[in-house]
Design a protein around this motif. Structure first.
Motif, PDB file in Angstrom:
ATOM      1  N   ASN A   1       0.777  -1.163  -0.064  1.00 22.99           N
ATOM      2  CA  ASN A   1       0.005   0.066   0.066  1.00 22.99           C
ATOM      3  C   ASN A   1       0.995   1.295  -0.013  1.00 22.99           C
ATOM      4  OD1 ASN A   1      -2.473  -1.292   0.033  1.00 22.99           O
ATOM      5  ND2 ASN A   1      -2.672  -1.342   2.043  1.00 22.99           N
ATOM      6  N   ARG A   2       1.966   1.280   0.779  1.00 20.22           N
ATOM      7  CA  ARG A   2       2.649   2.368   0.874  1.00 20.22           C
ATOM      8  C   ARG A   2       3.421   2.528  -0.757  1.00 20.22           C
ATOM      9  NH1 ARG A   2       8.573   2.800   3.880  1.00 20.22           N
ATOM     10  NH2 ARG A   2       9.027   4.862   3.674  1.00 20.22           N
ATOM     11  N   GLN A   3       3.838   1.726  -1.260  1.00 24.65           N
ATOM     12  CA  GLN A   3       4.307   1.791  -2.732  1.00 24.65           C
ATOM     13  C   GLN A   3       3.253   2.086  -3.701  1.00 24.65           C
ATOM     14  OE1 GLN A   3       5.723  -2.416  -2.999  1.00 24.65           O
ATOM     15  NE2 GLN A   3       7.903  -1.575  -2.919  1.00 24.65           N
ATOM     16  N   LYS A   4       2.261   1.921  -3.619  1.00 28.53           N
ATOM     17  CA  LYS A   4       1.090   2.252  -4.231  1.00 28.53           C
ATOM     18  C   LYS A   4       0.979   3.819  -4.063  1.00 28.53           C
ATOM     19  CE  LYS A   4      -1.291  -1.866  -5.784  1.00 28.53           C
ATOM     20  NZ  LYS A   4      -2.623  -2.344  -5.616  1.00 28.53           N
ATOM     21  N   ARG A   5       0.658   4.435  -2.703  1.00 28.96           N
ATOM     22  CA  ARG A   5       0.552   5.662  -2.702  1.00 28.96           C
ATOM     23  C   ARG A   5       1.600   6.218  -3.220  1.00 28.96           C
ATOM     24  NH1 ARG A   5      -0.628   3.724   2.772  1.00 28.96           N
ATOM     25  NH2 ARG A   5       1.518   4.767   3.406  1.00 28.96           N
ATOM     26  N   PHE A   6       2.884   5.909  -2.840  1.00 26.62           N
ATOM     27  CA  PHE A   6       3.983   6.787  -3.596  1.00 26.62           C
ATOM     28  C   PHE A   6       3.623   6.877  -5.166  1.00 26.62           C
ATOM     29  CE2 PHE A   6       8.204   6.398  -5.770  1.00 26.62           C
ATOM     30  CZ  PHE A   6       8.805   7.401  -5.377  1.00 26.62           C
ATOM     31  N   LEU A   7       3.112   5.900  -5.770  1.00 32.86           N
ATOM     32  CA  LEU A   7       3.000   5.934  -7.162  1.00 32.86           C
ATOM     33  C   LEU A   7       2.028   6.831  -7.509  1.00 32.86           C
ATOM     34  CD1 LEU A   7       3.777   2.207  -8.187  1.00 32.86           C
ATOM     35  CD2 LEU A   7       5.254   4.030  -8.784  1.00 32.86           C
ATOM     36  N   LYS A   8       1.001   6.791  -6.693  1.00 29.54           N
ATOM     37  CA  LYS A   8      -0.177   7.644  -7.126  1.00 29.54           C
ATOM     38  C   LYS A   8       0.154   9.088  -7.047  1.00 29.54           C
ATOM     39  CE  LYS A   8      -3.653   4.449  -5.075  1.00 29.54           C
ATOM     40  NZ  LYS A   8      -4.758   4.486  -4.275  1.00 29.54           N
ATOM     41  N   SER A   9       1.208   9.448  -5.926  1.00 28.14           N
ATOM     42  CA  SER A   9       1.507  10.850  -5.878  1.00 28.14           C
ATOM     43  C   SER A   9       2.466  11.120  -7.050  1.00 28.14           C
ATOM     44  CB  SER A   9       2.251  11.100  -4.887  1.00 28.14           C
ATOM     45  OG  SER A   9       3.416  10.298  -4.416  1.00 28.14           O
ATOM     46  N   LYS A  10       3.250  10.282  -7.564  1.00 29.38           N
ATOM     47  CA  LYS A  10       4.069  10.541  -8.806  1.00 29.38           C
ATOM     48  C   LYS A  10       3.181  10.790 -10.020  1.00 29.38           C
ATOM     49  CE  LYS A  10       8.645   9.314  -8.239  1.00 29.38           C
ATOM     50  NZ  LYS A  10       9.347  10.590  -8.728  1.00 29.38           N
ATOM     51  N   ALA A  11       2.152   9.834 -10.171  1.00 30.16           N
ATOM     52  CA  ALA A  11       1.186   9.847 -11.453  1.00 30.16           C
ATOM     53  C   ALA A  11       0.254  11.320 -11.327  1.00 30.16           C
ATOM     54  CB  ALA A  11       0.467   8.736 -11.508  1.00 30.16           C
ATOM     55  N   HIS A  12      -0.056  11.662 -10.136  1.00 28.88           N
ATOM     56  CA  HIS A  12      -0.857  12.897  -9.914  1.00 28.88           C
ATOM     57  C   HIS A  12      -0.611  13.961 -11.180  1.00 28.88           C
ATOM     58  CE1 HIS A  12      -3.728  15.412  -8.101  1.00 28.88           C
ATOM     59  NE2 HIS A  12      -2.832  16.432  -8.326  1.00 28.88           N
ATOM     60  N   HIS A  13       0.460  14.315 -11.551  1.00 24.25           N
ATOM     61  CA  HIS A  13       0.923  15.525 -12.336  1.00 24.25           C
ATOM     62  C   HIS A  13       1.045  14.854 -14.044  1.00 24.25           C
ATOM     63  CE1 HIS A  13       1.005  17.810  -8.934  1.00 24.25           C
ATOM     64  NE2 HIS A  13       1.890  17.029  -8.248  1.00 24.25           N
ATOM     65  N   LEU A  14       0.872  13.826 -14.049  1.00 23.72           N
ATOM     66  CA  LEU A  14       1.007  13.066 -15.451  1.00 23.72           C
ATOM     67  C   LEU A  14      -0.406  13.410 -16.342  1.00 23.72           C
ATOM     68  CD1 LEU A  14       2.662   9.742 -14.944  1.00 23.72           C
ATOM     69  CD2 LEU A  14       3.961  11.884 -15.427  1.00 23.72           C
ATOM     70  N   ASN A  15      -0.048  13.467 -17.667  1.00 23.36           N
ATOM     71  CA  ASN A  15      -1.220  13.635 -18.422  1.00 23.36           C
ATOM     72  C   ASN A  15      -1.371  12.460 -19.295  1.00 23.36           C
ATOM     73  OD1 ASN A  15      -1.723  16.397 -18.239  1.00 23.36           O
ATOM     74  ND2 ASN A  15      -0.046  16.864 -19.663  1.00 23.36           N
ATOM     75  N   PRO A  16      -2.855  11.688 -19.362  1.00 24.21           N
ATOM     76  CA  PRO A  16      -2.767  10.665 -20.020  1.00 24.21           C
ATOM     77  C   PRO A  16      -2.132  10.601 -21.372  1.00 24.21           C
ATOM     78  CG  PRO A  16      -4.966  11.525 -19.407  1.00 24.21           C
ATOM     79  CD  PRO A  16      -3.918  12.615 -19.279  1.00 24.21           C
ATOM     80  N   ILE A  17      -1.596   9.402 -21.897  1.00 22.84           N
ATOM     81  CA  ILE A  17      -0.837   9.515 -23.195  1.00 22.84           C
ATOM     82  C   ILE A  17      -1.574   8.342 -24.141  1.00 22.84           C
ATOM     83  CG2 ILE A  17       1.279  10.306 -22.407  1.00 22.84           C
ATOM     84  CD1 ILE A  17       2.242   7.286 -22.280  1.00 22.84           C
ATOM     85  N   PHE A  18      -2.549   7.744 -23.646  1.00 22.79           N
ATOM     86  CA  PHE A  18      -3.062   6.683 -24.530  1.00 22.79           C
ATOM     87  C   PHE A  18      -4.608   6.821 -24.215  1.00 22.79           C
ATOM     88  CE2 PHE A  18       0.856   4.489 -24.376  1.00 22.79           C
ATOM     89  CZ  PHE A  18       1.018   4.062 -25.691  1.00 22.79           C
ATOM     90  N   GLN A  19      -5.579   6.419 -25.249  1.00 21.19           N
ATOM     91  CA  GLN A  19      -6.934   6.743 -25.106  1.00 21.19           C
ATOM     92  C   GLN A  19      -7.480   5.492 -25.367  1.00 21.19           C
ATOM     93  OE1 GLN A  19      -8.230  10.057 -27.688  1.00 21.19           O
ATOM     94  NE2 GLN A  19      -8.182  11.292 -25.819  1.00 21.19           N
ATOM     95  N   VAL A  20      -8.507   4.934 -24.596  1.00 19.74           N
ATOM     96  CA  VAL A  20      -9.289   3.628 -24.856  1.00 19.74           C
ATOM     97  C   VAL A  20     -10.766   4.041 -25.565  1.00 19.74           C
ATOM     98  CG1 VAL A  20     -10.167   1.505 -24.071  1.00 19.74           C
ATOM     99  CG2 VAL A  20      -8.108   2.529 -23.115  1.00 19.74           C
ATOM    100  N   GLY A  21     -10.828   3.743 -26.859  1.00 17.83           N
ATOM    101  CA  GLY A  21     -12.062   4.098 -27.523  1.00 17.83           C
ATOM    102  C   GLY A  21     -13.037   2.988 -27.824  1.00 17.83           C
ATOM    103  N   LYS A  22     -13.903   2.942 -28.846  1.00 19.27           N
ATOM    104  CA  LYS A  22     -15.034   2.295 -29.183  1.00 19.27           C
ATOM    105  C   LYS A  22     -14.561   0.763 -29.410  1.00 19.27           C
ATOM    106  CE  LYS A  22     -18.314   4.744 -31.387  1.00 19.27           C
ATOM    107  NZ  LYS A  22     -18.974   5.423 -32.801  1.00 19.27           N
ATOM    108  N   GLN A  23     -13.026   0.656 -30.035  1.00 23.63           N
ATOM    109  CA  GLN A  23     -12.748  -0.772 -30.088  1.00 23.63           C
ATOM    110  C   GLN A  23     -12.057  -1.388 -28.775  1.00 23.63           C
ATOM    111  OE1 GLN A  23      -9.617   0.183 -32.816  1.00 23.63           O
ATOM    112  NE2 GLN A  23     -10.983   0.576 -34.841  1.00 23.63           N
ATOM    113  N   GLY A  24     -12.049  -0.699 -27.708  1.00 26.89           N
ATOM    114  CA  GLY A  24     -11.465  -1.249 -26.441  1.00 26.89           C
ATOM    115  C   GLY A  24     -10.293  -1.356 -26.311  1.00 26.89           C
ATOM    116  N   VAL A  25      -9.632  -2.426 -25.510  1.00 30.56           N
ATOM    117  CA  VAL A  25      -8.354  -2.778 -25.228  1.00 30.56           C
ATOM    118  C   VAL A  25      -7.963  -3.619 -26.419  1.00 30.56           C
ATOM    119  CG1 VAL A  25      -6.736  -3.488 -23.895  1.00 30.56           C
ATOM    120  CG2 VAL A  25      -8.568  -2.096 -22.947  1.00 30.56           C
TER     121      VAL A  25
END
Length: 98
Positions: free
Chosen positions: A6-30
């Protein structure tokens, strides 16, 4: 890959907070092609965000689980339409987990 604490996940969440999404999942799904591209991005960046569009056939939770299965990445969180994935780089890991 071993499961993160959980500690590692919290750390990664804080790092990811300022990131912008670089991929989009659309109609075709994954798709397999998308999973391959996300794997390349994870190798380079280790931590990424993926945006699940409103017209996608899957919701963010399902998309996150599918991406986790197809890429071997760790699903850090889903918030709204955003999925956060982490996978340590095999060649040059830059994120040091606590």
């Amino acid at each position: 890959m071993q499961s993160l604490t959980n500690r590692q996940k919290r750390f990664l969440k804080s790092k990811a907070h300022h990131l912008n999404p670089i991929f989009q999942v659309g109609k075709q799904g994954v798709t397999d092609e998308m999973a391959k591209q996300i794997n390349f991005a994870l190798e380079a960046r280790e931590l990424i965000k993926v945006n699940v569009l409103r017209n996608a056939d899957v919701d963010a939770k399902e998309a996150g689980e599918l991406l986790q299965q197809k890429t071997g990445a760790e699903l850090i969180q889903t918030i709204g339409h955003i999925v956060v994935l982490y996978k340590p780089s095999e060649n040059e890991p830059t994120i040091q987990l606590p």
